[in-house]
Design an enzyme around this catalytic site. Structure first.
Site, PDB file in Angstrom:
ATOM      1  N   SER A 150       0.833  -1.196   0.000  1.00 31.27           N
ATOM      2  CA  SER A 150       0.000   0.000   0.000  1.00 31.27           C
ATOM      3  C   SER A 150       0.869   1.248   0.000  1.00 31.27           C
ATOM      4  O   SER A 150       2.036   1.217   0.411  1.00 31.27           O
ATOM      5  CB  SER A 150      -0.906   0.012   1.231  1.00 31.27           C
ATOM      6  N   ASP A 151       0.290   2.356  -0.444  1.00 33.30           N
ATOM      7  CA  ASP A 151       0.979   3.632  -0.283  1.00 33.30           C
ATOM      8  C   ASP A 151       1.040   3.953   1.210  1.00 33.30           C
ATOM      9  O   ASP A 151       0.354   3.360   2.033  1.00 33.30           O
ATOM     10  CB  ASP A 151       0.281   4.734  -1.074  1.00 33.30           C
ATOM     11  N   TRP A 152       1.834   4.954   1.550  1.00 35.85           N
ATOM     12  CA  TRP A 152       2.207   5.177   2.948  1.00 35.85           C
ATOM     13  C   TRP A 152       1.081   5.829   3.755  1.00 35.85           C
ATOM     14  O   TRP A 152       0.478   6.811   3.328  1.00 35.85           O
ATOM     15  CB  TRP A 152       3.445   6.065   2.989  1.00 35.85           C
TER      16      TRP A 152
END
Length: 615
Positions: A326-328
């Site tokens: 996932s993105d942060w």
């Protein structure tokens, strides 16, 4: 480089004794295939150890020591964020740690981190990753400018240069510099398309043309990884599936006002072409973006929570079996210096932290970026809400990559070699040459002023006079000059919603305010002037182009690189990788998912003039 004390020999085979037993068990046997070693290790792991491998969080490299206090996060004790406890107690083994310190210091820090990991029960090594560090954009949320690595134009500039071989050369240099310091995963390439000119992250893309971007993405991945992952590879995390370019009104999904990704032109398949090229090239990992898809025919929840997108489309339709990260920051709200950074959990804001983790894993994500709460994964399994077999699926993918990269057999690097390789003269010269090639001449007037005559009386603004003095006689004001060079940045709107990195995103309108236009026009008309614009995003410049004697665009270049082109010492190859619109109204009337869609652009995509070279 000091010897690894864990290396032993059994029956003439050297191996790392990670179990501390003196025996070569299957996962420490370098002769066995990665799949077999993965299954053996997976069977030995506790649930907590498995959960730790599902997190890919942030860390700052320090010249001395390993302790790194982290931000003050909701419901998380401050001291658990030390490096030691992240590795030894949380069992986390993936860290995004940008190389902000000297190469040898970073290499030594990396080696100390691997020592710490090797002391654990199973000795699972660390994988370090980094956002891009080879360009000019300095944004703590997307890419970082360093002073030690070789410096190249931004990816948008590589698209302007238009040469796949240059992209491959760039990626190979990135690979070699990353390997030297111990970075084994690149958080890129950015396979998004710059179809929405207001979007602040277009500078990290290979432009608006899907076929060109697909070619460049594939060359980048193959140059970084090789035909298959191995000890000389840097793994790629291609982002942001299924293409983050078509943001509503160009607003970025890092922020609540940029939550929606839209497809008014019905062009979703166009945005997938670079990703499919990355899959074919074997990209090791994929990162979805934050945004909520609108008009894509799937639930309107952020991509990282979206099972229909991650499992239904990425896994099942597109056949991707690598790691999905996932993105942060999808789970935890963070407080830094009194400022609250809300989790970017668009469409899932009302869910608790544990419910967000559940939904992300159920969607098909293997690793949670920027988070460090593996205890929530353990709680979900122990409560019967997630089967441990689902956790095994993700851990299997993560371990398989570590084995293929050779990290279990030799994770260490040589600090002296890091100092010799990173930013060496050959790499720096290649980056400087690429900067010059990417420069794009947009206009040279009815009476061409370029190339400039060496030794002329020159006034500069936005250029270091000491650098300019190598080409001309620098005068203090335009009144004594034959010609002037003015460097400016493309216009953008400053935002202030209380998120401290927001100012690093160049967003909003593409034109200057009227009073600024008037001031610039007066400056350009005072003396024949070459206008040089840093095009980290398209700009609306008709009045300025009309007033300038010549106009040049650059995508990350030093003053020396720009002046070499202006004075005819180097030939620019640049062609616009996306159009420059003629007005803000034309941009507002265009469709976010359609490339080069504004009416009557000032300069179309592909525009660029050639200049003679002084010999």
């Amino acid at each position: 480089m000091r010897p690894d004390p864990r290396v032993s020999t059994v029956d003439g085979v050297r191996f790392r004794d990670l179990t501390g037993t003196g025996r070569m068990v299957p996962y420490t046997d370098p002769r066995r295939p990665a799949e077999e070693r993965t299954e053996d290790l997976l069977a030995r792991m506790t649930l907590a150890e498995k959960a730790g491998l599902m997190f890919h969080t942030m860390m700052r490299a320090e010249p001395e020591g390993l302790y790194e206090p982290g931000p003050d996060c909701d419901d998380v004790p401050h001291d658990v964020l030390s490096t030691g406890r992240l590795v030894t107690e949380a069992h986390i083994r993936h860290f995004n740690a940008a190389p902000r310190i000297a190469p040898a210091d970073y290499a030594r820090w990396h080696n100390r981190l691997q020592d710490l990991a090797a002391e654990s029960r199973l000795g699972i090594p660390v994988t370090l990753s980094s956002d891009p560090v080879h360009g000019f954009v300095d944004n703590p949320a997307t890419s970082l400018a360093t002073t030690t690595f070789s410096r190249w134009p931004e990816p948008l500039g590589l698209a302007a240069a238009g040469d796949p071989e240059l992209v491959a050369e760039f990626a190979d240099v990135v690979r070699r510099e990353y390997l030297a310091v111990g970075i084994r995963m690149a958080l890129g390439p950015q396979a998004d398309l710059a179809t929405e000119p207001r979007w602040s992250r277009g500078v990290g893309t290979f432009g608006a043309d899907a076929d060109l971007a697909a070619t460049f993405v594939a060359r980048y991945v193959r140059a970084m990884q090789g035909e298959r992952l191995g000890p000389h590879s840097v793994a790629c995390m291609t982002k942001h599936y299924p293409g983050a370019g078509p943001q509503l009104r160009g607003e970025d999904a890092h922020f609540p006002y940029g939550r929606e990704q839209v497809y008014p032109g019905g062009n979703a398949e166009y945005h997938l072409r670079p990703f499919r090229a990355a899959f074919e090239a074997g990209t090791a990992a994929v990162m979805p973006y934050y945004a909520i898809p609108v008009g894509l025919g799937v639930p309107e929840v952020g991509f990282g929570f979206n099972r229909e997108v991650i499992t239904g489309r990425l896994r099942e339709r597109d056949g991707f079996d690598g790691v999905v990260c996932s993105d942060w920051g999808l789970v935890t709200d963070v407080r830094v210096g009194g400022t609250r950074w809300p989790a970017r959990c668009w469409g899932a804001e009302d869910l608790s932290r544990i419910e967000r983790v559940h939904r992300i894993i159920d969607a098909g994500v293997d690793q949670l970026g920027g988070e460090f709460c593996p205890e929530l994964v353990v709680e979900l399994v122990e409560a019967g809400r997630l089967p441990e077999a689902r956790i095994d699926d993700s851990v299997r993918r993560v371990l398989r990559q570590k084995f293929r990269l050779g990290l279990f057999d030799d994770p260490y690097v040589d600090p002296d070699e890091a100092e010799r390789i990173v930013g060496n003269p050959a790499f720096s010269a290649a980056g400087a040459a690429a900067q010059r090639r990417a420069i794009t001449v947009l206009d040279n007037g009815s009476t061409p002023v370029l190339p400039l005559r060496e030794g002329c009386r020159l006034h500069v603004d936005g250029v270091d006079p000491a650098v300019a003095a190598e080409y001309a006689t620098v005068v203090p004001g335009p009144e004594g000059a034959e010609v002037a060079v003015v460097r400016i940045a493309a216009p953008y709107e400053r935002r202030d919603s209380g998120i401290d990195y927001e100012s690093a995103f160049h967003q909003g309108r593409l034109d200057f305010p009227p009073d600024e236009v008037a001031r610039l026009v007066a400056r350009l008309r005072a003396v024949p002037t070459v206008l040089v614009v840093h095009l980290d995003r398209p700009a609306v410049l008709p009045e300025l182009v009309a007033a300038a004697a010549a106009t040049v665009g650059e995508f990350g270049a030093t003053d020396a690189a720009v002046l070499d082109v202006l004075f005819g010492r180097s030939t620019p190859d640049g062609r616009l990788p996306a159009e420059l619109p003629s007005s803000t109204a034309a941009v507002e009337a265009s469709r976010e998912d359609v490339p080069n869609d504004s009416a009557d652009p000032l300069f179309p995509a592909g525009h660029g003039l050639r200049l003679p070279v002084h010999r």
